[in-house]
Design an enzyme around this catalytic site. Structure first.
Site, short mmCIF file in Angstrom:
data_model
loop_
_atom_site.label_atom_id
_atom_site.label_comp_id
_atom_site.label_asym_id
_atom_site.label_seq_id
_atom_site.Cartn_x
_atom_site.Cartn_y
_atom_site.Cartn_z
N PRO A 37 39.31 47.51 39.65
CG PRO A 37 41.39 48.27 38.86
CD PRO A 37 39.47 48.84 39.23
CG ASP A 38 40.86 41.72 42.24
OD1 ASP A 38 42.06 42.67 41.85
OD2 ASP A 38 40.71 41.02 43.33
CG PHE A 39 44.25 45.78 46.98
CD1 PHE A 39 44.21 47.31 46.59
CD2 PHE A 39 43.92 46.51 48.48
CE1 PHE A 39 43.82 48.97 47.25
CE2 PHE A 39 44.66 47.64 48.86
CZ PHE A 39 43.52 48.51 48.43
NE ARG A 40 46.86 41.77 49.35
CZ ARG A 40 45.43 42.47 50.30
NH1 ARG A 40 44.77 43.58 49.43
NH2 ARG A 40 45.98 43.45 50.79
CD GLN A 110 37.27 43.64 53.30
OE1 GLN A 110 39.19 44.02 53.37
NE2 GLN A 110 37.25 42.83 53.29
CG ASN A 111 34.40 47.12 48.31
OD1 ASN A 111 35.95 46.76 48.50
ND2 ASN A 111 33.41 46.20 47.61
CG ASP A 113 33.06 50.67 45.25
OD1 ASP A 113 31.76 50.43 46.29
OD2 ASP A 113 33.47 49.29 44.86
CG HIS A 130 38.99 49.65 54.96
ND1 HIS A 130 39.22 48.40 54.44
CD2 HIS A 130 39.14 48.89 56.55
CE1 HIS A 130 40.06 47.41 54.60
NE2 HIS A 130 39.81 47.97 56.07
CB CYS A 138 43.77 70.03 57.31
SG CYS A 138 45.27 69.86 57.53
CB CYS A 177 47.70 74.27 59.25
SG CYS A 177 47.19 72.98 58.55
CB THR A 222 36.76 40.13 51.26
OG1 THR A 222 37.86 40.51 51.97
CG2 THR A 222 35.89 38.53 51.68
CB SER A 223 42.21 38.64 49.40
OG SER A 223 42.51 39.65 50.08
CG ASN A 246 36.70 34.97 47.45
OD1 ASN A 246 36.93 36.08 47.11
ND2 ASN A 246 38.02 35.08 47.88
CD GLU A 248 42.47 34.25 46.85
OE1 GLU A 248 43.35 33.24 45.77
OE2 GLU A 248 42.66 35.22 47.05
P1 CNA Z 1 41.84 41.76 47.71
O1 CNA Z 1 43.05 41.73 48.76
O2 CNA Z 1 41.81 42.47 46.00
O3 CNA Z 1 40.20 40.93 47.75
C1 CNA Z 1 39.99 40.52 46.59
C2 CNA Z 1 39.66 39.06 46.62
O4 CNA Z 1 37.97 38.87 45.69
C3 CNA Z 1 40.19 37.88 46.24
O5 CNA Z 1 40.67 37.45 46.68
C4 CNA Z 1 39.58 37.48 44.84
O6 CNA Z 1 40.52 36.38 44.15
C5 CNA Z 1 38.77 38.67 44.56
N1 CNA Z 1 37.85 38.47 43.35
C6 CNA Z 1 38.44 39.21 42.94
N2 CNA Z 1 36.97 39.62 41.75
C7 CNA Z 1 35.98 38.26 41.92
C8 CNA Z 1 34.49 38.15 41.14
N3 CNA Z 1 34.06 38.53 40.72
N4 CNA Z 1 34.22 36.48 42.10
C9 CNA Z 1 34.81 36.41 43.43
N5 CNA Z 1 35.47 37.22 43.98
C10 CNA Z 1 36.10 37.83 43.18
O7 CNA Z 1 40.40 42.99 47.74
P2 CNA Z 1 39.82 42.99 49.75
O8 CNA Z 1 38.61 43.70 49.67
O9 CNA Z 1 40.20 41.61 50.82
O10 CNA Z 1 40.98 43.85 49.73
C11 CNA Z 1 40.79 45.24 50.84
C12 CNA Z 1 41.00 46.15 50.91
C13 CNA Z 1 40.80 46.43 48.95
C14 CNA Z 1 40.52 47.62 51.28
O11 CNA Z 1 41.10 48.36 52.20
C15 CNA Z 1 39.74 47.65 50.23
O12 CNA Z 1 39.61 49.71 50.64
C16 CNA Z 1 40.45 47.84 49.14
N6 CNA Z 1 39.53 48.13 48.04
C17 CNA Z 1 38.90 48.17 47.59
C18 CNA Z 1 38.18 48.61 45.93
C19 CNA Z 1 36.61 49.06 46.35
O13 CNA Z 1 36.39 49.94 46.99
N7 CNA Z 1 36.25 48.73 44.28
C20 CNA Z 1 38.73 48.36 45.22
C21 CNA Z 1 40.00 48.16 45.33
C22 CNA Z 1 41.02 47.52 46.41
#
Ligand code: CNA
Length: 292
Positions: A37-40, A110-111, A113, A130, A138, A177, A222-223, A246, A248
């Site tokens: 899952p993404d964050f938002r 930013q991932n 994974d 990130h 530690c 420690c 990315t958002s 994206n 959005e």
């Molecule tokens: P976010 O803020 O969750 O944004 C994700 C964006 O991607 C949003 O605008 C969504 O609309 C868009 N989106 C989601 N799925 C799709 C898709 N299939 N096709 C097109 N657009 C899509 O995540 P960000 O990466 O912008 O935020 C940064 C954070 C999220 C970082 O610090 C990461 O470490 C952190 N994160 C990473 C993972 C991972 O490693 N896979 C997972 C969740 C969060």
């Protein structure tokens, strides 16, 4: 005459300028189809699902002070996200094909994974802004903690997805420690790796030195809300074309759009297939995805 789709415009640019290379800037949206899952995203995002962990605020899961008091939510999340549980998406393989075809300059991700690594993209191209799970330290004295030992503490082999928030962990503690140990993932308030800043500086110079080659920046999944990463697109020199793939409209594409910006509203994997087809790489893309 119908207008070319956004992906066709990206393909045309790359065909018109055969020396042009691409810098990718990506986020959690390129891994959602892998099951992470993404964050938002509403309803499916991590922040939505974190409610069950009783956090005072969702971001607390990546807050060092909160982690020091209660590492359980981070352990629960880390166990789910830990590399090895997931396979790369079509979009990851598209980036691999840019490398294979000598059209890749860099991937800023930013991932956490490590799916770029799993897609066998050479590490020299990948900037994990990130951090990642590849090392652990530690939080008090910074002493390194063995990778396999930390992994065993996450009890990855014992995942009970039905009841994944109830597990008690034997938290990894520093031998010197006694401080808690955490992976080298950048938490809120922590600095990004120096490689992120150094490489971005080099890449900005590279853009300017090779302006006539018409390089391209492709931002996807990315958002654009987490800084300083979110400011990269606005720092792209104005002569360099940017494209957003994206679901959005986000960040600088929304607040300070440029005339030449290309916007694809939709799914990253659909875009990957379409772009691969336009560039004659579709069979390669399907083959890579089938291999894993
Ligand atoms: P976010 O803020 O969750 O944004 C994700 C964006 O991607 C949003 O605008 C969504 O609309 C868009 N989106 C989601 N799925 C799709 C898709 N299939 N096709 C097109 N657009 C899509 O995540 P960000 O990466 O912008 O935020 C940064 C954070 C999220 C970082 O610090 C990461 O470490 C952190 N994160 C990473 C993972 C991972 O490693 N896979 C997972 C969740 C969060």
């Amino acid at each position: 005459m119908t207008k070319p789709s956004a992906i066709k415009k990206v393909a045309e640019h790359l065909k018109n300028y055969p020396e042009a290379k691409v810098i990718f800037m990506v986020g959690a949206g390129i891994s959602t189809s892998c099951g992470i899952p993404d964050f938002r995203s509403p309803e499916t995002g991590l922040y939505h699902n974190l409610a069950k962990l009783n956090l005072p605020f969702a971001e607390a899961v990546f807050d060092v002070d909160y982690f020091d008091k209660n590492p359980q939510p981070f352990y629960t999340l880390a166990r789910e996200l830990y590399p090895g549980n997931f396979k790369p998406s079509k979009f990851h393989y598209l980036m691999k094909l840019f490398e294979k075809n000598n059209r890749l300059q860099r991937i800023y991700t930013q991932n956490i994974d490590t799916l770029e690594h799993q897609a066998l993209i050479h590490e020299s191209y990948v900037i994990e802004a990130h951090g990642s799970f590849s090392r652990n330290h530690c939080i008090k004295c910074s002493k390194e903690y063995p990778l396999e030992k930390f992994k065993s503490k996450l009890k990855i082999d014992e995942i009970d997805f039905e009841d994944s928030d109830r597990t008690e962990f034997d938290y990894a503690k520093c031998d010197d420690c006694g401080g808690l140990v955490k992976p080298a993932i950048v938490f809120f308030g922590e600095g990004l790796p120096s490689r992120f800043f150094d490489t971005w500086e080099e890449d900005q110079e590279w853009f300017l030195n090779e302006k006539e080659k018409n390089h391209l920046v492709l931002i996807a999944g990315t958002s654009l809300t987490v800084y300083p990463f979110a400011s990269l697109p606005e720092e792209v020199p104005s002569e360099i074309r940017r494209a957003l793939i994206n679901k959005e409209l986000v960040g600088d594409f929304k607040t300070f759009p440029r005339k030449e910006d290309i916007i694809f509203h939709g799914n990253v994997d659909d875009a990957a297939r379409e772009l691969a087809a336009e560039l004659g790489w579709l069979a390669d893309l399907e083959a890579l995805a089938a291999e894993q």
